[in-house]
Design an enzyme around this catalytic site. Sequence first.
Site, PDB file in Angstrom:
ATOM      1  N   ASN A 244     -27.706 -21.275 -32.782  1.00  0.00           N
ATOM      2  CA  ASN A 244     -26.333 -20.739 -32.732  1.00  0.00           C
ATOM      3  C   ASN A 244     -25.383 -21.720 -33.420  1.00  0.00           C
ATOM      4  OD1 ASN A 244     -25.265 -22.689 -30.698  1.00  0.00           O
ATOM      5  ND2 ASN A 244     -26.868 -21.738 -29.465  1.00  0.00           N
ATOM      6  N   PHE A 357     -19.639 -24.294 -18.817  1.00  0.00           N
ATOM      7  CA  PHE A 357     -18.753 -23.765 -19.852  1.00  0.00           C
ATOM      8  C   PHE A 357     -19.094 -22.289 -20.021  1.00  0.00           C
ATOM      9  CE2 PHE A 357     -16.077 -26.605 -22.491  1.00  0.00           C
ATOM     10  CZ  PHE A 357     -16.188 -27.744 -21.718  1.00  0.00           C
TER      11      PHE A 357
HETATM   12  O1  PMT Z   1     -20.232 -27.406 -29.874  1.00  0.00           O
HETATM   13  P1  PMT Z   1     -18.887 -26.904 -30.374  1.00  0.00           P
HETATM   14  O2  PMT Z   1     -18.953 -26.398 -31.790  1.00  0.00           O
HETATM   15  O3  PMT Z   1     -17.778 -27.912 -30.144  1.00  0.00           O
HETATM   16  O4  PMT Z   1     -18.519 -25.615 -29.496  1.00  0.00           O
HETATM   17  C1  PMT Z   1     -18.298 -25.757 -28.134  1.00  0.00           C
HETATM   18  C2  PMT Z   1     -18.879 -24.599 -27.315  1.00  0.00           C
HETATM   19  C3  PMT Z   1     -18.207 -23.299 -27.700  1.00  0.00           C
HETATM   20  C4  PMT Z   1     -20.374 -24.500 -27.562  1.00  0.00           C
HETATM   21  C5  PMT Z   1     -18.617 -24.957 -25.813  1.00  0.00           C
HETATM   22  O5  PMT Z   1     -17.234 -25.091 -25.605  1.00  0.00           O
HETATM   23  C6  PMT Z   1     -19.151 -23.881 -24.869  1.00  0.00           C
HETATM   24  O6  PMT Z   1     -18.498 -22.907 -24.546  1.00  0.00           O
HETATM   25  N1  PMT Z   1     -20.418 -24.095 -24.413  1.00  0.00           N
HETATM   26  C7  PMT Z   1     -21.151 -23.125 -23.557  1.00  0.00           C
HETATM   27  C8  PMT Z   1     -21.639 -22.014 -24.410  1.00  0.00           C
HETATM   28  C9  PMT Z   1     -22.540 -21.076 -23.689  1.00  0.00           C
HETATM   29  O7  PMT Z   1     -23.679 -21.069 -23.994  1.00  0.00           O
HETATM   30  O8  PMT Z   1     -22.011 -20.390 -22.728  1.00  0.00           O
HETATM   31  P2  PMT Z   1     -22.857 -19.346 -21.820  1.00  0.00           P
HETATM   32  O9  PMT Z   1     -21.803 -18.458 -21.278  1.00  0.00           O
HETATM   33  O10 PMT Z   1     -23.960 -18.708 -22.574  1.00  0.00           O
HETATM   34  O11 PMT Z   1     -23.503 -20.244 -20.682  1.00  0.00           O
HETATM   35  C10 PMT Z   1     -22.825 -20.537 -19.471  1.00  0.00           C
HETATM   36  C11 PMT Z   1     -23.194 -21.919 -19.006  1.00  0.00           C
HETATM   37  O12 PMT Z   1     -24.578 -21.996 -18.684  1.00  0.00           O
HETATM   38  C12 PMT Z   1     -22.934 -23.015 -20.030  1.00  0.00           C
HETATM   39  O13 PMT Z   1     -22.441 -24.127 -19.342  1.00  0.00           O
HETATM   40  C13 PMT Z   1     -24.318 -23.297 -20.611  1.00  0.00           C
HETATM   41  O14 PMT Z   1     -24.429 -24.639 -21.040  1.00  0.00           O
HETATM   42  C14 PMT Z   1     -25.218 -23.018 -19.428  1.00  0.00           C
HETATM   43  N2  PMT Z   1     -26.543 -22.501 -19.770  1.00  0.00           N
HETATM   44  C15 PMT Z   1     -26.684 -21.312 -20.404  1.00  0.00           C
HETATM   45  C16 PMT Z   1     -27.938 -20.825 -20.669  1.00  0.00           C
HETATM   46  C17 PMT Z   1     -29.077 -21.588 -20.300  1.00  0.00           C
HETATM   47  N3  PMT Z   1     -30.304 -21.156 -20.558  1.00  0.00           N
HETATM   48  N4  PMT Z   1     -28.908 -22.763 -19.693  1.00  0.00           N
HETATM   49  C18 PMT Z   1     -27.680 -23.233 -19.414  1.00  0.00           C
HETATM   50  O15 PMT Z   1     -27.545 -24.330 -18.860  1.00  0.00           O
END
Ligand code: PMT
Length: 435
Positions: A244, A357
């Site tokens: 991504n 996040f």
């Molecule tokens: O890296 P940059 O270019 O600075 O951009 C920053 C960002 C947009 C990546 C960052 O600010 C951000 O939003 N990161 C989380 C992105 C994400 O994957 O969100 P999600 O809604 O899919 O996941 C929710 C949370 O679960 C996140 O904290 C993620 O780290 C965590 N997660 C998700 C899936 C997974 N399999 N394991 C996880 O730990």
Amino acid sequence: MQALHNKKILLGISGGIASYKSAILARRLIDVGADVRVVMTQGAQAFIKPLTFQALTGNPVHTDLLDPAAEAAMGHIELARWADIILIAPASANLMARLSHGFADDLLTTLCIASDAPILLAPAMNRLMWSNEATKHNSETLISRGITLLGPDEGEQACGETGAGRMLEPEDIRDLVIKFANSKSITQLANPNSTKLSARAQDNPAANQPSAYADHHASLAGLHFVITAGPTVEPIDPVRYITNRSSGKMGFALAEAAVLQQARVTLIAGPVSLPTPNGATRIDVDTAKSMHAAALNAVHGADVFISVAAVADYRVDAISDEKIKKSDEAMTLTLVRNPDILASIAAMPQRPFCVGFAAETQHVEKYARGKLVKKKLDLIAANHVGQPDNPVFGSDSNSLDIYWPEEGHQHIASAPKKQVAAELLDIIAERLANR
Ligand code: PMT
């Protein structure tokens, strides 16, 4: 007692349509007890008259560096020494450029380099000027010198366009100044027994960091932070993979901000091309599974886990050992779910304070709160991603909405990621203290 009682605020106004809001700002600062003196650039005087500010503050307005009458009343060096805080609102692109290069070509820029008071800037400019590489570079230079940016905000602009670059509303600026003024650094600055310089540079080595709340974060000192950052990559075959657009900038900014606040930081990074923040221990990983293993290993005994990484939700079920040969047929890849790293850490019996996040393109609050509850988090930072003026992924700035259980909410206005990171740590420190 009023929130800014006895605080001497030198309000600088540079040229821009937002300067009309500075009149309200001056009033709002006085309402909470501040002693306000105004300095206007020539550009500012094209938009609003000094007399307006003289009437509002009850003090003469300073406009010229070389005005003998003004110098006789309160010389520019005296004015520079007088200020507890220099607040420039609006701060135009031109003003920021001149400041970042150390110019002293008018009264306001001269005061900034003749004073050791902390400087706060509320940028205001067209969205393209704000996103211009030169402005970004100037912002970063200013932040690296300890100058704090308040905003800018996003929304409709005076020119009719929409995007990041609007000056924050006067009440928001007033509230941030109050927050800043109530931090320990200002208490030190106000101490007549310590010179301003020694209070900032020696007693408080963190004072030059890009945060309004430098040593306000003393409570994070010594805590162990584990932070994931960047994307994961999920191989298809030896030459192809799924990934991504995460650059790692947000996670690295948090790691840097936490180190500056004397936390111990373990940074688990997917494949990104960013230098390791000084003082952080970095563990490089590639797939979600390897990030999961590294995170589980690192969080034992940790105080805070911040999951900034954009972890791939799926991986290819059967990774080919050989390069897959193309054919004219459609190709089907079977994807299987990756482990949820954050949820598995939040489910540990002895778990750290867990911060997630959420990257959302729509229904930001609803989806973010859903993840907060489902993953049993202490806090979630939601960013509105994929907007044309700021995709967040890969960009240098961000704005966040922070949610926590029982309807807790705080907004962090759009700013360079390093500053947003410092403000998020501030909220984490507060939530930790309230646990
Ligand atoms: O890296 P940059 O270019 O600075 O951009 C920053 C960002 C947009 C990546 C960052 O600010 C951000 O939003 N990161 C989380 C992105 C994400 O994957 O969100 P999600 O809604 O899919 O996941 C929710 C949370 O679960 C996140 O904290 C993620 O780290 C965590 N997660 C998700 C899936 C997974 N399999 N394991 C996880 O730990």
